[in-house]
Design a protein around this motif. Structure first.
Motif, PDB file in Angstrom:
ATOM      1  N   HIS A 203      53.631  55.528  42.794  1.00 65.40           N
ATOM      2  CA  HIS A 203      52.466  54.789  42.307  1.00 65.40           C
ATOM      3  C   HIS A 203      52.417  54.900  40.793  1.00 65.40           C
TER       4      HIS A 203
ATOM      5  N   ARG B 232      49.840  53.919  37.354  1.00 63.55           N
ATOM      6  CA  ARG B 232      48.576  53.406  36.810  1.00 63.55           C
ATOM      7  C   ARG B 232      48.692  53.411  35.292  1.00 63.55           C
TER       8      ARG B 232
ATOM      9  N   GLU C 125      47.587  48.742  38.127  1.00 63.77           N
ATOM     10  CA  GLU C 125      48.288  49.670  39.002  1.00 63.77           C
ATOM     11  C   GLU C 125      49.317  48.929  39.835  1.00 63.77           C
ATOM     12  N   ALA C 126      50.361  49.657  40.201  1.00 69.81           N
ATOM     13  CA  ALA C 126      51.433  49.102  41.019  1.00 69.81           C
ATOM     14  C   ALA C 126      52.041  50.230  41.833  1.00 69.81           C
TER      15      ALA C 126
ATOM     16  N   SER D 283      52.496  46.828  45.949  1.00 70.04           N
ATOM     17  CA  SER D 283      51.092  46.633  45.643  1.00 70.04           C
ATOM     18  C   SER D 283      50.927  46.416  44.143  1.00 70.04           C
ATOM     19  N   LEU D 284      50.145  45.416  43.775  1.00 68.68           N
ATOM     20  CA  LEU D 284      49.795  45.143  42.381  1.00 68.68           C
ATOM     21  C   LEU D 284      48.290  44.979  42.300  1.00 68.68           C
ATOM     22  N   GLY D 285      47.688  45.549  41.248  1.00 73.45           N
ATOM     23  CA  GLY D 285      46.246  45.430  41.145  1.00 73.45           C
ATOM     24  C   GLY D 285      45.713  45.705  39.759  1.00 73.45           C
TER      25      GLY D 285
ATOM     26  N   SER E  15      39.170  49.060  42.148  1.00 70.59           N
ATOM     27  CA  SER E  15      40.220  48.092  41.833  1.00 70.59           C
ATOM     28  C   SER E  15      40.369  47.066  42.948  1.00 70.59           C
TER      29      SER E  15
ATOM     30  N   THR F 163      43.535  44.988  44.723  1.00 69.17           N
ATOM     31  CA  THR F 163      44.997  44.957  44.793  1.00 69.17           C
ATOM     32  C   THR F 163      45.464  43.918  45.802  1.00 69.17           C
TER      33      THR F 163
ATOM     34  N   ASP G  85      48.528  43.676  48.290  1.00 63.28           N
ATOM     35  CA  ASP G  85      49.590  44.463  48.901  1.00 63.28           C
ATOM     36  C   ASP G  85      50.453  43.539  49.750  1.00 63.28           C
TER      37      ASP G  85
ATOM     38  N   ARG H 132      39.506  48.586  46.485  1.00 62.28           N
ATOM     39  CA  ARG H 132      39.818  50.010  46.607  1.00 62.28           C
ATOM     40  C   ARG H 132      38.881  50.873  45.745  1.00 62.28           C
TER      41      ARG H 132
END
Length: 165
Positions: free
Chosen positions: A82, A84, A96-97, A122-124, A136, A138, A140, A160
């Motif tokens: 992960h 951030r 975040e990814a 996951s991207l967010g 956040s 995201t 996914d 999230r």
């Protein structure tokens, strides 16, 4: 059998370390929202992020464990990395990814070709609510072993809440 053991191992690690975890994240969202077959469902997410093993200006990499399930019975359990990255002058916002590999089980159907090892990306983006809490949004996506969108090709939008300990 292999998939059930992997899910149990991931769940044991996550639950055993949640009291001392660097960070946990809970999410609720909408699964298969872009599915032409109309299989949309409510999704739930639990993630554990360890302390970062690499910290830089852009990359802040941490090991993670994830369990994602929906109300149709689909479950993904995996481990991965992960990241951030705080953005903005005040560092109030972040991107975040993550990338995880694990076992996907489609609704308990052991005979389907959608069960087995899968990747989850996951991207967010989000906002820091406090020094220890974040919110956040995201997107996914679960991909097959060839990084194709065929089986299962599941995408989920999660809201999230994350909390550091």
């Amino acid at each position: 059998m292999y998939g059930e053991m992997l899910k149990c191992a991931v769940a044991a690690v996550v639950l055993a370390q949640s009291a001392t975890a660097d960070e946990i994240a809970f999410g609720i969202g909408w699964d298969d929202m872009f599915d032409a077959g109309g299989r949309e469902s409510l999704s739930f997410l639990f993630e554990y992020h360890a302390d970062p093993f690499f910290e830089g200006h852009v990359l802040n990499l941490a090991l993670m464990a994830v369990i994602q399930a929906d109300d149709r019975g689909d479950i993904f359990a995996g481990v991965g990395v992960h990241n951030r990255t705080d953005i903005g002058r005040a560092r109030r916002f972040f991107l975040e990814a993550s990338l995880a590999v694990g076992h996907f089980d489609e609704g308990g159907n052991t005979g389907t070709r959608d069960n087995g090892t899968r990747f989850r990306t996951s991207l967010g983006a989000g906002v820091h609510l406090s020094e220890r809490e974040r919110l956040s949004l995201t997107l996914d996506h679960i991909l097959d072993m060839d990084f194709k969108n065929d089986h299962p090709g599941s995408e989920t939008l999660h809201l999230r809440y994350s909390r550091a300990f």
